[in-house]
Design a protein around this motif. Structure first.
Motif, PDB file in Angstrom:
ATOM      1  N   CYS A 121       1.308   3.243  -2.789  1.00  0.00           N
ATOM      2  CA  CYS A 121       2.367   4.127  -2.401  1.00  0.00           C
ATOM      3  C   CYS A 121       2.570   4.901  -1.394  1.00  0.00           C
ATOM      4  CB  CYS A 121       2.900   5.046  -3.788  1.00  0.00           C
ATOM      5  SG  CYS A 121       3.057   4.324  -5.370  1.00  0.00           S
ATOM      6  N   ASN A 122       3.671   5.062  -0.834  1.00  0.00           N
ATOM      7  CA  ASN A 122       3.777   6.103   0.291  1.00  0.00           C
ATOM      8  C   ASN A 122       3.476   7.310  -0.452  1.00  0.00           C
ATOM      9  OD1 ASN A 122       5.100   7.261   3.245  1.00  0.00           O
ATOM     10  ND2 ASN A 122       5.572   4.904   3.616  1.00  0.00           N
ATOM     11  N   ASP A 123       3.179   8.340   0.273  1.00  0.00           N
ATOM     12  CA  ASP A 123       2.801   9.646  -0.311  1.00  0.00           C
ATOM     13  C   ASP A 123       3.348  10.570   0.814  1.00  0.00           C
ATOM     14  OD1 ASP A 123       1.846   9.702   2.961  1.00  0.00           O
ATOM     15  OD2 ASP A 123      -0.520  10.241   2.255  1.00  0.00           O
ATOM     16  N   GLY A 124       5.058  10.045   1.804  1.00  0.00           N
ATOM     17  CA  GLY A 124       5.930  10.608   2.194  1.00  0.00           C
ATOM     18  C   GLY A 124       5.345  11.227   3.995  1.00  0.00           C
ATOM     19  N   GLN A 155      -2.498   4.314  -4.979  1.00  0.00           N
ATOM     20  CA  GLN A 155      -2.965   5.661  -6.020  1.00  0.00           C
ATOM     21  C   GLN A 155      -3.607   5.759  -7.030  1.00  0.00           C
ATOM     22  OE1 GLN A 155       0.070   8.641  -5.839  1.00  0.00           O
ATOM     23  NE2 GLN A 155       0.209   7.302  -3.558  1.00  0.00           N
ATOM     24  N   GLY A 156      -4.056   7.011  -8.118  1.00  0.00           N
ATOM     25  CA  GLY A 156      -5.081   6.375  -8.480  1.00  0.00           C
ATOM     26  C   GLY A 156      -6.519   6.552  -8.413  1.00  0.00           C
ATOM     27  N   ALA A 157      -6.934   6.877  -7.435  1.00  0.00           N
ATOM     28  CA  ALA A 157      -8.091   5.926  -6.253  1.00  0.00           C
ATOM     29  C   ALA A 157      -9.059   6.790  -6.672  1.00  0.00           C
ATOM     30  CB  ALA A 157      -8.135   5.057  -4.874  1.00  0.00           C
ATOM     31  N   ALA A 158     -10.252   6.519  -7.102  1.00  0.00           N
ATOM     32  CA  ALA A 158     -11.347   7.250  -7.423  1.00  0.00           C
ATOM     33  C   ALA A 158     -11.866   8.123  -5.161  1.00  0.00           C
ATOM     34  CB  ALA A 158     -12.636   6.807  -7.642  1.00  0.00           C
ATOM     35  N   SER A 182       4.561  -6.408   5.185  1.00  0.00           N
ATOM     36  CA  SER A 182       4.529  -7.693   5.529  1.00  0.00           C
ATOM     37  C   SER A 182       3.366  -8.072   4.846  1.00  0.00           C
ATOM     38  CB  SER A 182       4.074  -9.123   6.528  1.00  0.00           C
ATOM     39  OG  SER A 182       4.881  -8.230   7.543  1.00  0.00           O
ATOM     40  N   SER A 183       1.977  -7.102   4.586  1.00  0.00           N
ATOM     41  CA  SER A 183       0.940  -8.131   3.540  1.00  0.00           C
ATOM     42  C   SER A 183       0.926  -6.413   2.781  1.00  0.00           C
ATOM     43  CB  SER A 183      -0.117  -8.617   3.760  1.00  0.00           C
ATOM     44  OG  SER A 183      -0.626  -8.010   5.288  1.00  0.00           O
ATOM     45  N   SER A 184      -0.074  -7.053   1.622  1.00  0.00           N
ATOM     46  CA  SER A 184      -1.126  -4.992   1.205  1.00  0.00           C
ATOM     47  C   SER A 184      -2.235  -4.820   2.135  1.00  0.00           C
ATOM     48  CB  SER A 184      -1.736  -5.955   0.014  1.00  0.00           C
ATOM     49  OG  SER A 184      -1.384  -5.971  -0.996  1.00  0.00           O
ATOM     50  N   LEU A 185      -2.758  -5.933   3.006  1.00  0.00           N
ATOM     51  CA  LEU A 185      -3.666  -4.851   4.050  1.00  0.00           C
ATOM     52  C   LEU A 185      -2.720  -4.318   5.098  1.00  0.00           C
ATOM     53  CD1 LEU A 185      -6.332  -4.830   5.256  1.00  0.00           C
ATOM     54  CD2 LEU A 185      -5.658  -7.045   6.540  1.00  0.00           C
ATOM     55  N   MET A 221      -1.046   1.363   7.930  1.00  0.00           N
ATOM     56  CA  MET A 221       0.073   1.733   8.315  1.00  0.00           C
ATOM     57  C   MET A 221      -0.123   3.353   9.677  1.00  0.00           C
ATOM     58  SD  MET A 221       3.596   3.761   6.251  1.00  0.00           S
ATOM     59  CE  MET A 221       4.591   4.737   7.424  1.00  0.00           C
ATOM     60  N   GLU A 222      -0.828   3.799   8.770  1.00  0.00           N
ATOM     61  CA  GLU A 222      -1.008   4.735  10.516  1.00  0.00           C
ATOM     62  C   GLU A 222      -1.738   4.430  11.174  1.00  0.00           C
ATOM     63  OE1 GLU A 222      -2.429   8.825   8.670  1.00  0.00           O
ATOM     64  OE2 GLU A 222      -3.241   7.527   6.991  1.00  0.00           O
TER      65      GLU A 222
END
Length: 597
Positions: free
Chosen positions: A320-323, A330-333, A444-447, A452-453
């Motif tokens: 998810c985009n955190d803005g 989301q929810g990662a340790a 285009s992909s999850s990677l 993105m940053e």
């Protein structure tokens, strides 16, 4: 009406011949798929493990017959990998000649720090490179792994050269500045007639290249240390990709990078001479009390994102985009790191949970992109620093595809698609940094979403380490790896230089003897005078005019006895002529073996 009904009923009830269905194509049973193709062939006694080929060879090797004994022009068609092995000595000689020629023509002027621990000057030089004008683009590093003993025992040889600082190329050199490139792959190829050979020297550019003698600390100093110190610890974004073929030393190199990051972060959290309330170590802008280091470690399997260090294995996460122009799982340790031991323990746990699958060269090849993100937060309200280490899924050889099921084929397609998306995002970023109005396709992909940053922030710094194998069996994979790395970095195609040279067979010198069947009349008489200590000189004088070796080879015992004036002398001459023919046949057989390898 009844007849019509009866006819209809008869048509429906009559026996129909069952349509013959084509037999399904044979597929390997799930339980019969070998964990390692090469080991399976060796255990089955196939014998093809010395010459790895396309998958069909293992199935057809028993049905294919070799050339008939004594056939003059018979030869087999081999695939390119087998042909390299069979003509190894010719190619080795051509590679050595090219290396010597480059050593005489080219002059490098940069130093090589191959070897042990790095000193401060090496770190300052690497940090200076990162602050240069072109540092916003991707820097490409290449590392060549050594040739293993078992590979040399089966006939493999070194086909990768690194430009050296002394002015030429060698199998293990540093980086040179005036060569056509930093990395040279010797592509050994056969002409279509499978007789003539040529050597194609493929040069590739790189920021720096490391030979097989480069240590992990030295590689870390040149590649990752500037990203950690100049970027992540100062509120920036640093990203390092690890890309290469399965079995090319990717895991070994990434392990060295991770250990170096752990040491550097441990020095940050526990600086020497630290006291409560005091500043950090000399020259360090951060303090122990004001620094927090957290870690996220997850893998991307196609479109799925799985946490690797969470309380439960296999927990799927949502991206998810955190803005803040950043995509987060989301929810990662996100455990806090106290020292280097904690970081390395979490990485070890994540690697055990990572998705793997067997290939022909690695029984546990990675089938996912592993992403390790280290977040450095400062207590003085400064921006968070982000260091991302991406261990890309290992690429495979084409011959492994015969053992792939539908799920594995789908994974390979998704891996290739994600790598292509990564290349396009970096290319678009380079155009954006040059002032062009382009849209970076990070969705285009999850990677690319996770990174993105690294694409949208102008202060982001990116680097890729491409690992290559030195053996000729992996030549195509090494070239593909280097081409992909250069494309990611945005190198123009003009910097990928190729030199093509014909390879002359390096054959041993053999005695030149003309077989008796090809002797003319004068050569036959000369032989008769020289053989037997002149015993047959009289026979040479009495030989009928125009008699050639071809004619004499057709004679029987009676003709030899009549010519020599006796059965004993004639039989001795016939035996000497037969021995000469056999000697010439054996010599010709040796020459043929030399040509065919």
């Amino acid at each position: 009406g009844g007849g019509g009904g009866g006819g209809g009923g008869g048509l429906g009830e009559q026996e129909r011949k069952p349509r013959r269905r084509a037999a399904p194509a044979p597929t390997p049973a799930s339980g019969a798929v070998p964990l390692n193709v090469k080991n399976a062939r060796r255990n089955a006694g196939d014998g093809d493990d010395h010459f790895p080929q396309d998958g069909l060879r293992g199935a057809n090797a028993g049905a294919r017959k070799g050339p008939k004994k004594g056939s003059e022009g018979t030869r087999q068609n081999f695939d390119k990998r087998t042909a390299r092995m069979k003509n190894a000595r010719h190619f080795i000689s051509a590679i050595a000649h090219y290396r010597n020629r480059c050593g005489a023509l080219l002059k490098g002027d940069s130093s090589s720090g191959e070897g042990g621990e790095s000193d401060g000057s090496d770190e300052e030089e690497a940090e200076g490179d990162l602050r240069g004008e072109s540092s916003a683009l991707v820097r490409v590093f290449v590392r060549k792994r050594p040739l293993f003993e078992y590979e040399a025992a089966r006939g493999e040889f070194d086909v990768v050269s690194i430009a050296s600082s002394s002015g030429g190329v060698s199998s293990s050199g540093g980086a040179a500045a005036t060569c056509p490139g930093k990395v040279l792959v010797h592509n050994c190829v056969m002409h279509p007639d499978m007789k003539r050979m040529f050597h194609k020297a493929c040069w590739f550019p790189a920021h720096k290249a490391f030979g097989e003698h480069a240590s992990n600390p030295w590689v870390y100093t040149q590649c990752a240390h500037p990203l950690v110190k100049c970027v992540a610890l100062q509120g920036g974004v640093g990203t390092l990709f690890m890309y290469g073929q399965t079995g090319s030393g990717k895991t070994h190199t990434m392990t060295g990078i991770e250990e170096g990051v752990a040491r550097q972060l441990s020095a940050l959290l526990h600086p020497k001479g630290h006291h409560d309330g005091a500043a950090g170590a000399a020259g360090h802008p951060l303090t122990h009390a004001g620094v927090t280091v957290r870690m996220r470690y997850f893998e991307l399997v196609g479109k799925r994102c799985v946490d690797l260090i969470g309380p439960s294995a296999g927990l799927e996460l949502k991206l998810c985009n955190d803005g803040t122009d950043a995509v987060r799982p989301q929810g990662a340790a996100e455990p806090a790191l106290d020292d280097s031991t904690r970081l390395l323990a979490l990485l070890k746990l994540g690697k055990k949970r990572r998705a793997t699958a067997p290939t022909d060269v690695n029984g546990g090849a990675s089938r996912s992109h592993a992403v390790c993100q280290v977040v450095v937060s400062r207590g003085d309200g400064g921006a968070e620093g982000l260091l991302t280490l991406v261990d890309c899924a290992g690429s495979e050889r084409k011959e492994d595809s015969m053992y792939h099921d539908k799920e594995r084929q789908r994974e390979s397609t998704e891996i290739n698609a994600s790598l292509y998306a990564l290349k396009e995002c970096i290319r678009a970023r380079a155009m954006a940094l040059k002032g062009k109005n382009v849209q970076i396709p990070f969705r285009s992909s999850s990677l690319t979403k996770v990174l993105m940053e690294s694409f949208v922030r102008r202060d982001a710094r990116l680097a890729v380490i491409a690992t290559v194998s030195p053996i000729p069996t992996d030549t195509e994979h090494s070239i593909c790896t280097l081409k992909t790395a250069c494309a990611i970095a945005g190198y123009p195609e003009a910097e990928l230089v190729e030199h093509k040279d014909e390879v002359k067979p390096n054959l041993p010198k053999r005695e030149e003897r003309l077989p008796p069947v090809k002797w003319d009349a004068s050569q036959l008489r000369a032989w008769l005078r020289s053989v037997g200590n002149g015993k047959f000189a009289r026979v040479a004088d009495s030989l009928p005019q125009g008699t050639t070796g071809k004619v004499v080879m057709r004679w029987g015992a009676a003709q030899f006895s009549a010519l020599c004036g006796g059965q004993a002398v004639g039989g001795a001459l016939q035996r000497l002529l037969t021995e000469e023919r056999l000697r010439c046949d054996q010599l010709e057989q040796l020459k043929r073996q030399d040509r065919l390898g």
